[in-house]
Design an enzyme around this catalytic site. Structure first.
Site, mmCIF file in Angstrom:
data_model
loop_
_atom_site.group_PDB
_atom_site.id
_atom_site.type_symbol
_atom_site.label_atom_id
_atom_site.label_comp_id
_atom_site.label_asym_id
_atom_site.label_seq_id
_atom_site.Cartn_x
_atom_site.Cartn_y
_atom_site.Cartn_z
ATOM 1 N N HIS A 8 -0.823 2.757 1.776
ATOM 2 C CA HIS A 8 -1.007 4.170 1.400
ATOM 3 C C HIS A 8 -0.392 5.104 2.443
ATOM 4 O O HIS A 8 -0.241 4.740 3.619
ATOM 5 C CB HIS A 8 -2.505 4.470 1.261
ATOM 6 C CG HIS A 8 -3.259 4.195 2.536
ATOM 7 N ND1 HIS A 8 -3.312 5.101 3.568
ATOM 8 C CD2 HIS A 8 -3.935 3.101 2.949
ATOM 9 C CE1 HIS A 8 -4.003 4.581 4.555
ATOM 10 N NE2 HIS A 8 -4.396 3.370 4.222
ATOM 11 N N ARG A 59 -6.902 6.756 -1.489
ATOM 12 C CA ARG A 59 -5.678 6.887 -0.691
ATOM 13 C C ARG A 59 -4.558 5.983 -1.226
ATOM 14 O O ARG A 59 -3.383 6.344 -1.185
ATOM 15 C CB ARG A 59 -5.952 6.654 0.802
ATOM 16 C CG ARG A 59 -6.592 5.319 1.185
ATOM 17 C CD ARG A 59 -7.069 5.412 2.639
ATOM 18 N NE ARG A 59 -7.533 4.170 3.242
ATOM 19 C CZ ARG A 59 -8.771 3.690 3.177
ATOM 20 N NH1 ARG A 59 -9.694 4.321 2.459
ATOM 21 N NH2 ARG A 59 -9.118 2.586 3.812
ATOM 22 N N GLU A 86 -9.033 -2.037 1.416
ATOM 23 C CA GLU A 86 -8.909 -2.287 2.856
ATOM 24 C C GLU A 86 -9.981 -3.277 3.285
ATOM 25 O O GLU A 86 -10.990 -3.457 2.589
ATOM 26 C CB GLU A 86 -9.065 -0.957 3.613
ATOM 27 C CG GLU A 86 -8.947 -1.030 5.133
ATOM 28 C CD GLU A 86 -7.656 -1.688 5.618
ATOM 29 O OE1 GLU A 86 -7.507 -2.926 5.438
ATOM 30 O OE2 GLU A 86 -6.814 -0.971 6.193
ATOM 31 N N HIS A 181 -3.460 -1.463 1.330
ATOM 32 C CA HIS A 181 -3.951 -1.051 2.658
ATOM 33 C C HIS A 181 -3.406 -1.966 3.756
ATOM 34 O O HIS A 181 -3.011 -3.111 3.482
ATOM 35 C CB HIS A 181 -5.481 -1.127 2.650
ATOM 36 C CG HIS A 181 -6.074 -0.279 1.574
ATOM 37 N ND1 HIS A 181 -6.537 1.003 1.787
ATOM 38 C CD2 HIS A 181 -6.227 -0.520 0.241
ATOM 39 C CE1 HIS A 181 -6.970 1.515 0.638
ATOM 40 N NE2 HIS A 181 -6.790 0.608 -0.321
#
Ligand SMILES: O=C(O)[C@H](O)COP(=O)(O)O
Length: 228
Positions: A8, A59, A86, A181
């Site tokens: 991101h 994100r 993430e 991520h």
């Protein structure tokens, strides 16, 4: 086939240097610009995609949408999975990385951030950081809900999704775009390029930057970006 991975664009907590993990932080204006530029780069290369994947976190989702907008591909199927989130940073989530290093020592923070199989301090089931208390994660089987993951644990939950879903698209001749991520992508890249447990710790992915892999239908890697 092409497989393009992007972390991101810069998030508000990247900017504030905070452990983020599963906290759903937005991208900054700089992050938006990074994502727009990333999409334009792919467009200039003449790349197109059949399907896209992202996490449950805004994100990565917003970054994907900005890429797709630049590519005029907002219409393609997009699949989301918590398995691309993430890594869960446990009880470190929300803490400033520099302040945590002052409190616990730089060495300890380096171990939490960059060891392969040392997990961060765990959250308990009463914590608002426990995914079992967050509506969007209600479908994760209880024994798979993360409470604080090492890179190794992150790999263990990313790869089943690669096996069950993403890799099948490539076998079917599809070009795939993934927006995710730093650590969920390190997990995937480690697997794809057979990078050792030691070497993967040196891999730091830039935000909003497309990484282009060429893969054949037997999932052999034909070409990969310069990563180190
Ligand atoms: O979750 C975070 O804080 C970042 O996205 C990745 O953090 P790291 O560089 O400490 O692994």
């Amino acid at each position: 086939m092409k497989l393009v991975l992007t972390r991101h664009g810069e998030s508000q907590w990247n900017l504030e240097n905070k452990f983020t993990g599963w906290v759903d932080v937005d991208i900054t204006e700089k992050g938006r610009q990074e994502a727009i530029k990333g999409g334009q780069t792919l467009k200039k290369l003449g790349l197109t995609f059949d399907v896209a994947y992202t996490s449950y976190q805004k994100r990565a989702i917003k970054t994907l949408n900005l890429f797709l907008e630049e590519l005029d591909l907002l219409w393609i199927p997009v699949y989301k999975s918590w398995r691309l989130n993430e890594r869960h940073y446990g009880a470190l989530q929300g803490l400033n990385k520099a302040e945590t290093a002052e409190k616990y020592g730089a060495e300890q923070v380096h171990i939490w951030r960059r060891s392969f199989d040392v997990a961060p301090p765990q959250v308990d089931k009463t914590s608002e950081m426990y995914p079992g208390n967050i509506d969007r994660y209600k479908d994760i089987p209880v024994d798979e809900i993360p409470t604080g993951e090492s890179l190794k644990l992150t790999i263990d939950r990313v790869l089943p999704y690669w096996e069950s879903d993403i890799s099948k698209q490539i076998k079917d001749g599809k070009n795939v775009l993934i927006s995710a991520h730093g650590n969920s992508l390190r997990a995937l890249i480690k697997y794809l390029l057979n990078i050792s447990d030691e070497k993967i710790l040196d891999l730091n992915l830039p935000t909003g930057t497309p990484l282009i892999f060429e893969i054949d239908e037997n999932l052999n890697i034909i070409s990969a970006p310069e990563l180190f």
